[in-house]
Motif scaffolding. Structure first.
Motif, PDB file in Angstrom:
ATOM      1  N   GLY A  22     -11.522 -15.317  14.156  1.00  0.00           N
ATOM      2  CA  GLY A  22     -10.137 -15.704  13.860  1.00  0.00           C
ATOM      3  C   GLY A  22      -9.576 -14.860  12.731  1.00  0.00           C
ATOM      4  N   ARG A  23      -9.006 -15.554  11.724  1.00  0.00           N
ATOM      5  CA  ARG A  23      -8.475 -14.838  10.562  1.00  0.00           C
ATOM      6  C   ARG A  23      -9.593 -14.103   9.850  1.00  0.00           C
ATOM      7  N   CYS A  24      -9.255 -12.977   9.301  1.00  0.00           N
ATOM      8  CA  CYS A  24     -10.281 -12.102   8.723  1.00  0.00           C
ATOM      9  C   CYS A  24      -9.743 -11.497   7.435  1.00  0.00           C
ATOM     10  N   VAL A  25     -10.637 -11.406   6.444  1.00  0.00           N
ATOM     11  CA  VAL A  25     -10.315 -10.721   5.190  1.00  0.00           C
ATOM     12  C   VAL A  25     -11.190  -9.482   5.105  1.00  0.00           C
ATOM     13  N   THR A  26     -10.583  -8.344   4.874  1.00  0.00           N
ATOM     14  CA  THR A  26     -11.325  -7.083   4.777  1.00  0.00           C
ATOM     15  C   THR A  26     -11.239  -6.596   3.344  1.00  0.00           C
ATOM     16  N   ALA A  27     -12.408  -6.348   2.757  1.00  0.00           N
ATOM     17  CA  ALA A  27     -12.440  -5.877   1.380  1.00  0.00           C
ATOM     18  C   ALA A  27     -13.642  -4.969   1.206  1.00  0.00           C
ATOM     19  N   SER A  28     -13.412  -3.835   0.585  1.00  0.00           N
ATOM     20  CA  SER A  28     -14.488  -2.862   0.318  1.00  0.00           C
ATOM     21  C   SER A  28     -15.217  -2.472   1.604  1.00  0.00           C
ATOM     22  N   GLY A  29     -14.495  -2.386   2.712  1.00  0.00           N
ATOM     23  CA  GLY A  29     -15.083  -1.970   3.981  1.00  0.00           C
ATOM     24  C   GLY A  29     -15.876  -3.052   4.676  1.00  0.00           C
ATOM     25  N   ARG A  30     -15.779  -4.287   4.165  1.00  0.00           N
ATOM     26  CA  ARG A  30     -16.496  -5.390   4.781  1.00  0.00           C
ATOM     27  C   ARG A  30     -15.503  -6.458   5.223  1.00  0.00           C
ATOM     28  N   LYS A  31     -15.966  -7.308   6.158  1.00  0.00           N
ATOM     29  CA  LYS A  31     -15.112  -8.360   6.672  1.00  0.00           C
ATOM     30  C   LYS A  31     -15.682  -9.719   6.306  1.00  0.00           C
ATOM     31  N   TYR A  32     -14.747 -10.658   6.093  1.00  0.00           N
ATOM     32  CA  TYR A  32     -15.121 -12.008   5.655  1.00  0.00           C
ATOM     33  C   TYR A  32     -14.272 -13.032   6.403  1.00  0.00           C
ATOM     34  N   HIS A  33     -14.891 -14.203   6.650  1.00  0.00           N
ATOM     35  CA  HIS A  33     -14.059 -15.353   6.936  1.00  0.00           C
ATOM     36  C   HIS A  33     -13.267 -15.660   5.662  1.00  0.00           C
ATOM     37  N   PRO A  34     -12.032 -16.078   5.754  1.00  0.00           N
ATOM     38  CA  PRO A  34     -11.265 -16.364   4.511  1.00  0.00           C
ATOM     39  C   PRO A  34     -11.983 -17.345   3.590  1.00  0.00           C
ATOM     40  N   GLU A  35     -12.651 -18.354   4.177  1.00  0.00           N
ATOM     41  CA  GLU A  35     -13.330 -19.341   3.344  1.00  0.00           C
ATOM     42  C   GLU A  35     -14.627 -18.820   2.736  1.00  0.00           C
ATOM     43  N   HIS A  36     -15.100 -17.690   3.238  1.00  0.00           N
ATOM     44  CA  HIS A  36     -16.329 -17.106   2.709  1.00  0.00           C
ATOM     45  C   HIS A  36     -16.054 -15.941   1.752  1.00  0.00           C
ATOM     46  N   PHE A  37     -14.783 -15.636   1.534  1.00  0.00           N
ATOM     47  CA  PHE A  37     -14.423 -14.588   0.559  1.00  0.00           C
ATOM     48  C   PHE A  37     -14.264 -15.269  -0.802  1.00  0.00           C
ATOM     49  N   ILE A  38     -15.405 -15.426  -1.536  1.00  0.00           N
ATOM     50  CA  ILE A  38     -15.440 -16.238  -2.763  1.00  0.00           C
ATOM     51  C   ILE A  38     -16.073 -15.442  -3.902  1.00  0.00           C
ATOM     52  N   CYS A  39     -15.870 -15.954  -5.081  1.00  0.00           N
ATOM     53  CA  CYS A  39     -16.460 -15.354  -6.293  1.00  0.00           C
ATOM     54  C   CYS A  39     -17.957 -15.611  -6.290  1.00  0.00           C
ATOM     55  N   ALA A  40     -18.699 -14.597  -6.568  1.00  0.00           N
ATOM     56  CA  ALA A  40     -20.149 -14.710  -6.546  1.00  0.00           C
ATOM     57  C   ALA A  40     -20.684 -15.580  -7.684  1.00  0.00           C
ATOM     58  N   TYR A  41     -19.827 -15.860  -8.673  1.00  0.00           N
ATOM     59  CA  TYR A  41     -20.308 -16.633  -9.846  1.00  0.00           C
ATOM     60  C   TYR A  41     -19.819 -18.078  -9.780  1.00  0.00           C
ATOM     61  N   CYS A  42     -18.497 -18.266  -9.693  1.00  0.00           N
ATOM     62  CA  CYS A  42     -17.949 -19.634  -9.685  1.00  0.00           C
ATOM     63  C   CYS A  42     -17.731 -20.184  -8.294  1.00  0.00           C
ATOM     64  N   LEU A  43     -17.923 -19.353  -7.256  1.00  0.00           N
ATOM     65  CA  LEU A  43     -17.762 -19.728  -5.848  1.00  0.00           C
ATOM     66  C   LEU A  43     -16.346 -20.156  -5.497  1.00  0.00           C
ATOM     67  N   GLY A  44     -15.416 -19.777  -6.336  1.00  0.00           N
ATOM     68  CA  GLY A  44     -14.018 -20.064  -6.025  1.00  0.00           C
ATOM     69  C   GLY A  44     -13.499 -19.049  -5.002  1.00  0.00           C
ATOM     70  N   GLN A  45     -12.585 -19.532  -4.135  1.00  0.00           N
ATOM     71  CA  GLN A  45     -12.046 -18.659  -3.086  1.00  0.00           C
ATOM     72  C   GLN A  45     -11.194 -17.574  -3.714  1.00  0.00           C
TER      73      GLN A  45
END
Length: 313
Positions: A266-289
């Motif tokens: 479905g919806r997709c977030v692309t960052a640094s040549g990688r793809k993410y589910h929007p809900e899985h594009f989170i901060c590696a430390y605080c886990l905030g979206q």
């Protein structure tokens, strides 16, 4: 003593028994008849009418009359079906008729048939060779006459040894044969040459099959090209003409979420040549979206601005 005179015995010359005389006459007539046929044949071969025939007939007639005057009768053995003349001497019986032996000949080549097998067709006699050439069925392979066993196939007749696979030349066994364009093939060559090939294993498809991706497949060969698992859900994904399961299709397409490892459909977030589910594009430390444009990257991980500043500044 008797007074009457006794007659003097007379010397009688022995006469040949009628049967012996008749046999001698038969032999003589046969020799004369044979001589007559030879003279007629020689005259015809030289282009001269056969003149000896009347004189020989007269000789035979006069000889017969002379013998009849002596009390000897030679009955003819029959009438020759070829020359229509009486047969005196050797007689040949065939086809319900009587013949001079030299007159019973092949209707095709003319050779005498008295001492050899012959065949009958339409009331005429033929030697073995001419009969087969004229009337026997022909082999579809060699075009020669079939003299003994005949095999019928493909609306034609064959010598059994000449009915073989048009590709490998092997005579057919119990498996029979397959036909294509009027030619016979063994099962192995027919399948290899004409049966549809499986898109998976490239072997012939003979029984159950699947039609997919513009090709034919064995059911067991229609699996994911990557993991070889069957499509239990009944659906598959196509890439470059090959079937894939959903996971490996997205892997090949590069549409796997970097966060969860699952396909992004479905919806997709692309960052640094990688793809993410929007809900899985989170901060590696605080886990905030994270929101695109408001994150920082460090060591292959994504951070929100506050966490990045806290950890690295």
């Amino acid at each position: 003593v008797p007074s009457s005179p006794t007659p003097v015995p007379q010397l009688l010359l022995p006469l040949p028994p009628p049967t012996a005389a008749a046999q001698q006459l038969d032999d003589l007539l046969a020799d004369l008849g044979h001589m007559q046929s030879k003279l007629v044949a020689a005259g015809q071969g030289a282009g001269v009418p056969g003149e000896p025939s009347p004189s020989l007939d007269n000789m035979l007639g006069s000889l017969t009359r002379d013998l009849q005057e002596l009390g000897i009768t030679a009955a003819p053995a029959g009438i020759c079906a070829a020359c229509c003349k009486p047969i005196a001497g050797k007689v040949l019986t065939a086809l319900g008729k009587t013949w001079h032996p030299e007159h019973f000949t092949c209707a095709q080549c003319g050779q005498e048939l008295g001492g050899q097998p012959f065949f009958e067709r339409g009331g005429q006699a033929y030697c073995e060779e001419d009969y087969h050439q004229a009337f026997s069925p022909r082999c579809a392979y060699c075009a020669g006459p079939i003299r003994e066993k005949v095999l019928t196939a493909l609306d034609q007749t064959w010598h059994p040894e000449h009915f073989f696979c048009a590709y490998c030349g092997k005579v057919f066994g119990d498996d029979g044969f397959h036909e294509r364009s009027g030619k016979p093939y063994c099962r192995q060559d027919f399948l290899a040459m004409f049966a549809p090939k499986c898109q998976g294993c490239e072997h012939p498809v003979m029984d159950n099959y699947l039609s997919a991706l513009q090709g034919t497949w064995h059911p067991e060969c229609f699996v994911c090209t990557e993991c070889l698992s069957s499509f239990t859900s009944g659906s598959f994904f196509e890439l470059e003409g090959r079937p894939y399961c959903e996971l490996h299709f997205h892997q090949r397409q590069g549409s796997i979420c970097h966060g969860c490892g699952r396909p992004v459909t479905g919806r997709c977030v692309t960052a640094s040549g990688r793809k993410y589910h929007p809900e899985h594009f989170i901060c590696a430390y605080c886990l905030g979206q994270l929101q695109k444009g408001t994150f920082r990257e460090c060591g292959d991980k994504m951070y929100c601005q506050p966490c990045h500043d806290k950890l690295f500044l």
